[in-house]
Motif scaffolding. Structure first.
Motif, PDB file in Angstrom:
ATOM      1  N   ALA A  28     -44.925 -30.079  -1.398  1.00 45.92           N
ATOM      2  CA  ALA A  28     -45.100 -31.456  -1.895  1.00 45.92           C
ATOM      3  C   ALA A  28     -46.214 -31.500  -2.939  1.00 45.92           C
ATOM      4  N   ALA A  29     -47.311 -30.814  -2.667  1.00 50.04           N
ATOM      5  CA  ALA A  29     -48.436 -30.841  -3.614  1.00 50.04           C
ATOM      6  C   ALA A  29     -48.034 -30.197  -4.942  1.00 50.04           C
ATOM      7  N   ALA A  30     -47.305 -29.085  -4.863  1.00 51.38           N
ATOM      8  CA  ALA A  30     -46.923 -28.384  -6.093  1.00 51.38           C
ATOM      9  C   ALA A  30     -45.956 -29.230  -6.915  1.00 51.38           C
ATOM     10  N   LEU A  31     -44.919 -29.763  -6.259  1.00 51.52           N
ATOM     11  CA  LEU A  31     -43.943 -30.563  -7.004  1.00 51.52           C
ATOM     12  C   LEU A  31     -44.575 -31.847  -7.527  1.00 51.52           C
ATOM     13  N   SER A  32     -45.520 -32.359  -6.775  1.00 55.86           N
ATOM     14  CA  SER A  32     -46.205 -33.560  -7.213  1.00 55.86           C
ATOM     15  C   SER A  32     -46.919 -33.302  -8.547  1.00 55.86           C
ATOM     16  N   TRP A  33     -47.464 -32.118  -8.705  1.00 53.96           N
ATOM     17  CA  TRP A  33     -48.134 -31.748  -9.952  1.00 53.96           C
ATOM     18  C   TRP A  33     -47.123 -31.495 -11.075  1.00 53.96           C
ATOM     19  N   ILE A  34     -45.994 -30.870 -10.702  1.00 52.53           N
ATOM     20  CA  ILE A  34     -45.052 -30.453 -11.751  1.00 52.53           C
ATOM     21  C   ILE A  34     -44.143 -31.607 -12.196  1.00 52.53           C
ATOM     22  N   CYS A  35     -43.881 -32.567 -11.306  1.00 50.58           N
ATOM     23  CA  CYS A  35     -42.933 -33.643 -11.633  1.00 50.58           C
ATOM     24  C   CYS A  35     -43.653 -34.855 -12.212  1.00 50.58           C
ATOM     25  N   ALA A  36     -43.039 -35.466 -13.210  1.00 48.94           N
ATOM     26  CA  ALA A  36     -43.639 -36.653 -13.830  1.00 48.94           C
ATOM     27  C   ALA A  36     -43.420 -37.905 -12.983  1.00 48.94           C
ATOM     28  N   ASP A  84     -43.337 -37.482  -3.895  1.00 42.97           N
ATOM     29  CA  ASP A  84     -43.954 -37.378  -2.568  1.00 42.97           C
ATOM     30  C   ASP A  84     -43.619 -38.635  -1.766  1.00 42.97           C
ATOM     31  N   ARG A  85     -42.346 -38.764  -1.462  1.00 46.33           N
ATOM     32  CA  ARG A  85     -41.829 -39.952  -0.791  1.00 46.33           C
ATOM     33  C   ARG A  85     -41.249 -39.523   0.556  1.00 46.33           C
ATOM     34  N   PRO A  86     -40.868 -40.487   1.408  1.00 47.96           N
ATOM     35  CA  PRO A  86     -40.394 -40.110   2.752  1.00 47.96           C
ATOM     36  C   PRO A  86     -39.163 -39.195   2.712  1.00 47.96           C
ATOM     37  N   VAL A  87     -38.996 -38.460   3.787  1.00 52.20           N
ATOM     38  CA  VAL A  87     -37.814 -37.602   3.928  1.00 52.20           C
ATOM     39  C   VAL A  87     -36.565 -38.480   3.781  1.00 52.20           C
ATOM     40  N   GLY A  88     -35.604 -37.981   3.001  1.00 43.67           N
ATOM     41  CA  GLY A  88     -34.368 -38.747   2.794  1.00 43.67           C
ATOM     42  C   GLY A  88     -34.347 -39.483   1.468  1.00 43.67           C
ATOM     43  N   LEU A 119     -34.096 -33.541 -13.710  1.00 45.44           N
ATOM     44  CA  LEU A 119     -33.376 -33.175 -12.479  1.00 45.44           C
ATOM     45  C   LEU A 119     -33.607 -34.180 -11.362  1.00 45.44           C
ATOM     46  N   THR A 120     -32.935 -33.947 -10.236  1.00 44.42           N
ATOM     47  CA  THR A 120     -33.185 -34.798  -9.065  1.00 44.42           C
ATOM     48  C   THR A 120     -33.816 -33.964  -7.965  1.00 44.42           C
ATOM     49  N   VAL A 121     -34.740 -34.614  -7.256  1.00 49.99           N
ATOM     50  CA  VAL A 121     -35.477 -33.951  -6.181  1.00 49.99           C
ATOM     51  C   VAL A 121     -35.266 -34.772  -4.911  1.00 49.99           C
ATOM     52  N   ALA A 122     -34.585 -34.182  -3.942  1.00 47.17           N
ATOM     53  CA  ALA A 122     -34.337 -34.884  -2.678  1.00 47.17           C
ATOM     54  C   ALA A 122     -35.274 -34.311  -1.617  1.00 47.17           C
ATOM     55  N   ARG A 123     -36.010 -35.168  -0.959  1.00 50.11           N
ATOM     56  CA  ARG A 123     -36.874 -34.647   0.104  1.00 50.11           C
ATOM     57  C   ARG A 123     -36.028 -34.489   1.360  1.00 50.11           C
ATOM     58  N   VAL A 124     -35.875 -33.271   1.809  1.00 47.77           N
ATOM     59  CA  VAL A 124     -35.013 -33.020   2.971  1.00 47.77           C
ATOM     60  C   VAL A 124     -35.829 -32.591   4.190  1.00 47.77           C
ATOM     61  N   GLY A 125     -37.132 -32.526   4.068  1.00 48.69           N
ATOM     62  CA  GLY A 125     -38.016 -32.200   5.189  1.00 48.69           C
ATOM     63  C   GLY A 125     -39.439 -32.436   4.728  1.00 48.69           C
ATOM     64  N   GLU A 126     -40.377 -32.402   5.675  1.00 51.86           N
ATOM     65  CA  GLU A 126     -41.772 -32.625   5.274  1.00 51.86           C
ATOM     66  C   GLU A 126     -42.187 -31.627   4.197  1.00 51.86           C
ATOM     67  N   ALA A 127     -41.734 -30.385   4.368  1.00 50.45           N
ATOM     68  CA  ALA A 127     -42.128 -29.343   3.419  1.00 50.45           C
ATOM     69  C   ALA A 127     -40.895 -28.713   2.778  1.00 50.45           C
ATOM     70  N   ALA A 128     -39.895 -29.515   2.500  1.00 52.07           N
ATOM     71  CA  ALA A 128     -38.656 -28.982   1.920  1.00 52.07           C
ATOM     72  C   ALA A 128     -38.046 -29.994   0.956  1.00 52.07           C
ATOM     73  N   PHE A 129     -37.794 -29.543  -0.272  1.00 52.05           N
ATOM     74  CA  PHE A 129     -37.213 -30.389  -1.307  1.00 52.05           C
ATOM     75  C   PHE A 129     -35.981 -29.688  -1.864  1.00 52.05           C
ATOM     76  N   TYR A 130     -34.905 -30.460  -1.968  1.00 54.68           N
ATOM     77  CA  TYR A 130     -33.650 -29.916  -2.498  1.00 54.68           C
ATOM     78  C   TYR A 130     -33.549 -30.392  -3.954  1.00 54.68           C
ATOM     79  N   VAL A 131     -33.596 -29.434  -4.874  1.00 52.91           N
ATOM     80  CA  VAL A 131     -33.665 -29.756  -6.296  1.00 52.91           C
ATOM     81  C   VAL A 131     -32.318 -29.437  -6.943  1.00 52.91           C
ATOM     82  N   VAL A 132     -31.769 -30.408  -7.657  1.00 56.42           N
ATOM     83  CA  VAL A 132     -30.463 -30.199  -8.302  1.00 56.42           C
ATOM     84  C   VAL A 132     -30.622 -30.373  -9.808  1.00 56.42           C
TER      85      VAL A 132
END
Ligand SMILES: Cc1cc2nc3c(=O)[nH]c(=O)nc-3n(C[C@H](O)[C@H](O)[C@H](O)COP(=O)(O)OP(=O)(O)OC[C@H]3O[C@@H](n4cnc5c(N)ncnc54)[C@H](O)[C@@H]3O)c2cc1C
Length: 817
Positions: A503-511, A515-519, A537-550
Motif C-alpha cells: 500500500a505504501a509503495a503504490l501510494s507513492w507511485i500512483c497519482a 489506499d482505500r478499503p478492500v474491494g 491503469l486500474t488498481v483493485a484492492r483485494v486484500g490489506e496487502a494485496a492489489f490487483y493491477v490491470v
C-alpha cells in the motif's frame, strides 16, 4: 584518425560499439557534462554496419517525437563539420518520393499533412515536377509524388568520425581493438565490463553493438530482439545526366531507393522476400567485411530499377554492396533502459535508418541516461515494448523478415501482420474463431478485432476509405449501447502487487488515492518526475496487502518495470505477473446486470455492488473476480476468470445472454465506444509528454489530499500557471471523411496541434478526434472553446467542432448510480 589507448580500470560510463550510434551517444553524453566516458570498439570505428551504409537521411515517421529525433539529426549534421573540423559529406539534397497509383498518392497526401503537423515541409508534386528533379527517369507510370526539401545524404563513416572527434574533444576516451567479453552485474545492476584489455568498473553500461547487440545484451541477461538481414545496393560508374544537385529518391511501388554518388547512381531497395544472415551467430572477426554480392537475388530490384532508370542498363557497375544490418520485429529501433538490469542501456536495431537516426537517437539515449528517464515519450522505440515471445530468436526472425519485406509496401491503416501467428491465445480463441472473429495481434496475443456477419469471411480488406469491417463493428457497437456485448480481453496485463509495504509503495507511485478499503477499485495514472503519464491503469484492492493491477496488453513489460523501479528504497514489495493465469471477459451494456444475474447467485444490485468496486462471485462453479468498471461508457463488469474456467463461464454467459440480444464484440468496437465516451488511450491521447491536467484527468489525481506521490511537485507547479496545451474533442460529421489520427488541428487559421486518436462514433454518427491544442500563452477555456476549428485531412481543410464534455453520456445513472 582515432587513437587507441588502454582502457582505464574505472569510469562513469562504458559505451560498447564504435558505430554511428555509440559515437553519437558518447558525443551527446559529453555535451551533457559526462566527460568520464569510455567507448570500446572491438575492431575499428565504423567497422560494423556503419561503413557500408548508403547514407540516405530521411526524417518523417508516423510518430511526432521520433520525427523530432530525425529532425535533430539533420540539424546536427548541418553544423557538425564546422564544429569538429571533420568532413561529413552531408548534403541537404531533399528527397523525392514517387507514386505510381492512386492509393500511394492518398498516402502521400496524408503524409504531407502529418509532416505539417510535426513542423516539416513537404510538397506534393506532379509527374513533370518529379521529372524535372530526375530527368533521366522513365516516369511514364508515375502519377505524382511528394518532395521533402530538408532530407539529405551523408557519408556514414565521415559523420561517425566527426561524432567521435567531437566526443574525444570533450574528454571521451575511445579504445579500439577492445572486445567486451562479459558484463559485470551486482544486485540487479550493471557495475562493469570485462574486456580483452582488462576489467573496467563503471556506473552505466550502454550497449550500442549494432547487430551484435543481442549477444552483448545476453551477457547481462538482457533481451535485445533483433536479427541480421542482408541488404544490397548497387553503385554505378558516372552516368550522363546525373549530378550532385539531384535529390535522393524513394520509389516504393518498385521497392527502390536511389541517389547520386560521385556522378553515378547508388540504388537499393527492400525486396519482399529478404535473405536473413548469421542465423547461427555472427562469425568471429566480421569487421569491415561485406557479404558476397548476390546478383540473382538483386535481380528483383535491378529489373524495376532499369525500368525506372533505363540508362542503368548500359551503365558501368562499380560494385554491388551486400552488407548485413540489424532489423527488428516491428521496424523500429530499440532504445532505453533495459527492464532486466538497472544501469544497462541499449541503442541498437536501426532497421537501415541508423544514419538518419544517429544524431537524434544518440542524443535521446544520452539524455535518458543523464536524467534517469526518457527525455520525452519514446514509446515506439522503447525497449520495454517487448514481451516474452521476443526472447525467441526464431520468432523474432520470422516477424522481422515480414516487416523488412513490407518496408515499402502500402502502409494501410489498421494493417495486421501474419508471421508467427497464432502465438498467445485466450481459452476462448477456438470458440470465437468459430463465431466469426477476425483477430488482430498485439504483444503476441490474438485478440478479436471484429466479428463477421452472416457467414462473411472474417478478413480485413485494406483501403484508405471505410474498410470492410465498418458495418459489422457498427452492429457490435449498437449491441453494446442498446443491449449488451461480450469482449474477450484476456490479453490484459495483470499483476498482483503484494508484500507488507504494497500500500505504501503504490501510494507513492500512483497519482490517485489507492489506499482505500478492500474491494475498492481505483482508476489511476503513474507519473514521472515531470508529471507526465507513464502508466494508465486500474488498481483493485483485494486484500490489506494485496492489489490487483490491470493494464493494457502491450504495456506489461513497461508498467511492471515502472512499478518495480519506483518502489521507494527500503519498502518490501513483490509484483507477480498473473496475465496468463486469468482470462478476462468484459460484459458491457444496459442489460449486463440482467444477464449476469442469470448465471450467479451473488447480489449484483447497485447497493451491493456499486461502480468502482470488485468482489469474488461464482458463475457455474467458477470463482470469478468481478470488477465493476467500464471503458465503453455502459453498465458492466470485467470478469477475471482463472483460465481453465473461462470457456465454461463464456458459454454460460452466451446462453443466458441469448434472450437479451447479447453479442460478441471486438477491439474495434471498443475503440469507437471509448471515443464517444472520451476515455483516453495511453500511447496516443496520453503518455509521458502529457500530464493529467493537460489531458483533462485532474479529477483522478490526489493533489487535494495531503499525500506525497511521484510527480506531485511538477503537477502542483503546473496547476499554478496557465496550461500550454489541453486535450480537446472534435467532431466532423461528413461520413466520407476518414479520420485516422495525426490530422492537423487549425484554430482560427493557425496550426495548433494534431489529432492523437480518431475514429467513427456509430451512436452519434460522426467522426470523433482527440488532440492537444497548444498555445505559448496558455490554453484557457476561452481560448479552447471560442476559436473556429478546422482539421487538415490528407491536405484538405475541413471545418469541425470542438466540444466541452464527453460526447456520449445518456446512461450515466446506470453506470455510476
Ligand atoms: C547496405 C546497407 C545500406 C544502408 N543504408 C542506409 C542509409 O542509406 N541510411 C541510413 O540511415 N542507414 C542505412 N543503413 C543502416 C546503417 O548502416 C545502420 O543502421 C547503422 O550503421 C547502425 O549503426 P550502429 O552503431 O548501431 O551499428 P554498427 O555500425 O554495426 O556498430 C556496432 C559496433 O559495435 C562493435 N561491437 C560489437 N560487439 C562488440 C563487443 N563485444 N565489444 C566491443 N565492440 C563491439 C562492432 O564492432 C561495431 O563496430 C544501411 C545499412 C546497410 C547494411
Amino acid at each position: 584518425m582515432s587513437e587507441t589507448q588502454s582502457p582505464p580500470a574505472q569510469t562513469r560510463a562504458v559505451v560498447i560499439g564504435g558505430g554511428i550510434i555509440g559515437c553519437s551517444t558518447a558525443y551527446h553524453l559529453a555535451r551533457l557534462g559526462w566527460s568520464d566516458v569510455v567507448l570500446l570498439e572491438r575492431a575499428k570505428l565504423t567497422s560494423g554496419s556503419t561503413f557500408h551504409a548508403a547514407g540516405l537521411v530521411g526524417q518523417l515517421r508516423s510518430n511526432a517525437n521520433i520525427t523530432q529525433l530525425l529532425k535533430y539529426s539533420v540539424e546536427l549534421y548541418d553544423r557538425l563539420e564546422a564544429e569538429t573540423g571533420q568532413a561529413t559529406g552531408w548534403r541537404k539534397s531533399g528527397c523525392l518520393r514517387l507514386a505510381c497509383n492512386r492509393d500511394r498518392m492518398i498516402d502521400y497526401r496524408r503524409q504531407a499533412t502529418t509532416a505539417r503537423s510535426f513542423g516539416l515541409e513537404m510538397h506534393l508534386v506532379d509527374r513533370k515536377e518529379a521529372l524535372d528533379l530526375w530527368p533521366i527517369m522513365d516516369a511514364s507510370d508515375v502519377v505524382g509524388g511528394c518532395f521533402m526539401p530538408t532530407d539529405g545524404q551523408a557519408n556514414p563513416s565521415d559523420i561517425t568520425q566527426a561524432l567521435a572527434k567531437g566526443a574525444r574533444d570533450s574528454g571521451v576516451r575511445i579504445v579500439e581493438g577492445c572486445d567486451v567479453t562479459a558484463i559485470r552485474c551486482k544486485d540487479g545492476r550493471a557495475v562493469g565490463v570485462a574486456t580483452t584489455l582488462g576489467e573496467i568498473a563503471c556506473e552505466v553500461v550502454i550497449n550500442c553493438a549494432g547487430q551484435w547487440a543481442r549477444e552483448v545484451g545476453a551477457l547481462a541477461g538482457v533481451d535485445v530482439p533483433l536479427v541480421s538481414v542482408q541488404h544490397q545496393y548497387l553503385i554505378t560508374e558516372k552516368m550522363d545526366g546525373v549530378d550532385r544537385s539531384m535529390p535522393t529518391v524513394r520509389d516504393p511501388d518498385r521497392l527502390l531507393y536511389f541517389k547520386e554518388e560521385v556522378g553515378g547512381v547508388v540504388m537499393g531497395g527492400y525486396e519482399r522476400k529478404p535473405n536473413p544472415w548469421a542465423e547461427d551467430g555472427i562469425p568471429e572477426g566480421f569487421n569491415f567485411t561485406l557479404l558476397n554480392p548476390n546478383w540473382d537475388h538483386f535481380e528483383q530490384l535491378m529489373l524495376p530499377g532499369i525500368e525506372r532508370l533505363p540508362a542503368l542498363a548500359e551503365a558501368g557497375i562499380k560494385e554491388l554492396i551486400n552488407g548485413p544490418e540489424s532489423f527488428t520485429p516491428d521496424g523500429n529501433f530499440i532504445l532505453g533502459a533495459a527492464p532486466e538490469v538497472e544501469n544497462f542501456y541499449v541503442g541498437a536495431g536501426f532497421n537501415s535508418f541508423g544514419i538518419a537516426s544517429g544524431g537524434g537517437a544518440g542524443r535521446a539515449l544520452a539524455e535518458w541516461i543523464d536524467g534517469g528517464e526518457p527525455p520525452m515519450d519514446l514509446w515506439p522505440v522503447d525497449i520495454r515494448r517487448f514481451g516474452p515471445h521476443h526472447a525467441d530468436v526464431d520468432w523474432v526472425r520470422r516477424r522481422t523478415l515480414e516487416m523488412y519485406g513490407k518496408h515499402y509496401t502500402m502502409p494501410w491503416p489498421f494493417e495486421e501482420h501474419e508471421s508467427g501467428r497464432p502465438l498467445r491465445v485466450s481459452p476462448l480463441y477456438g470458440r470465437l474463431k468459430a463465431a466469426g472473429a477476425c483477430f488482430g495481434e498485439k504483444f503476441g496475443w490474438e485478440r478479436p478485432n471484429w466479428f463477421a456477419l452472416d457467414g462473411a469471411e472474417p478478413r480485413d480488406l485494406y483501403s484508405f476509405g471505410r474498410q470492410n469491417w465498418f458495418e459489422p463493428v457498427g452492429e457490435e457497437h449498437r449491441a453494446v449501447r442498446e443491449r449488451a456485448g461480450l469482449f474477450d480481453q484476456s490479453s490484459f496485463a495483470k499483476f498482483l502487487v503484494t508484500g507488507p509495504d504494497a500500500a505504501a509503495a503504490l501510494s507513492w507511485i500512483c497519482a490517485n488515492d489507492i489506499d482505500r478499503p478492500v474491494g475498492r477499485v481505483t482508476y489511476t495514472q503513474m507519473l514521472n518526475r515531470r508529471g507526465g503519464i507513464e502508466c494508465d491503469l486500474t488498481v483493485a484492492r483485494v486484500g490489506e496487502a494485496a492489489f490487483y493491477v490491470v493494464t493494457g496488453t502491450g504495456f506489461a513489460t513497461h508498467d511492471r518495470s515502472w512499478i518495480l523501479r519506483n518502489v521507494p528504497d527500503g519498502l518490501s514489495v513483490e509484483v507477480v505477473d498473473l496475465t496468463s493465469a486469468y482470462a478476462t471477459l468484459s460484459l458491457m451494456g444496459p442489460e449486463a446486470r440482467d444477464i449476469l444475474e442469470q448465471v450467479t447467485r451473488d447480489d449484483l444490485s447497485n447497493a451491493a455492488f456499486p461502480f468502482g468496486t470488485c468482489r469474488q462471485i461464482r458463475i457455474g462453479g467458477a470463482p470469478v473476480r468481478a470488477i465493476r468498471i467500464t471503458y465503453v461508457g455502459e453498465l458492466g463488469w470485467e470478469l477475471h476468470v482463472p483460465a481453465e474456467f473461462a470457456l465454461a463461464v463464456y458459454e454460460r454467459l452466451v446462453e443466458a445472454g441469448r434472450a437479451y440480444g447479447l453479442a460478441n464484440a471486438g477491439y474495434r468496437a471498443i475503440e469507437s465506444l471509448r471515443l464517444e465516451k472520451g476515455y483516453r488511450a495511453w500511447g496516443s491521447d496520453i503518455g509521458p509528454d502529457y500530464t493529467p491536467l493537460e489531458a483533462g484527468l485532474g479529477w483522478a489525481v490526489k493533489l487535494g489530499k495531503n499525500i506525497p506521490f511521484l510527480g506531485r511537485e511538477a503537477l502542483a507547479e503546473q496547476a499554478a500557471r496557465p496550461l500550454g496545451k489541453r486535450l480537446a474533442c472534435f467532431t466532423l460529421d461528413d461520413p466520407d471523411v476518414v479520420l485516422l489520427g495525426r490530422e492537423t488541428i487549425y484554430r482560427d487559421g493557425q496550426r495548433v496541434g494534431w489529432l492523437t486518436s480518431a475514429g467513427w462514433g456509430y451512436t452519434l454518427a460522426t467522426n470523433i478526434g482527440y488532440g492537444y491544442v497548444r498555445n505559448g500563452e496558455g490554453v484557457d477555456d476561452a481560448y479552447l472553446y471560442d476559436g473556429d476549428y478546422e482539421l487538415e485531412v490528407a491536405t484538405q481543410r475541413v471545418p469541425c467542432r470542438v466540444h466541452r464534455a464527453a460526447l456520449y453520456d445518456p446512461k450515466m445513472e446506470r453506470v455510476k448510480a
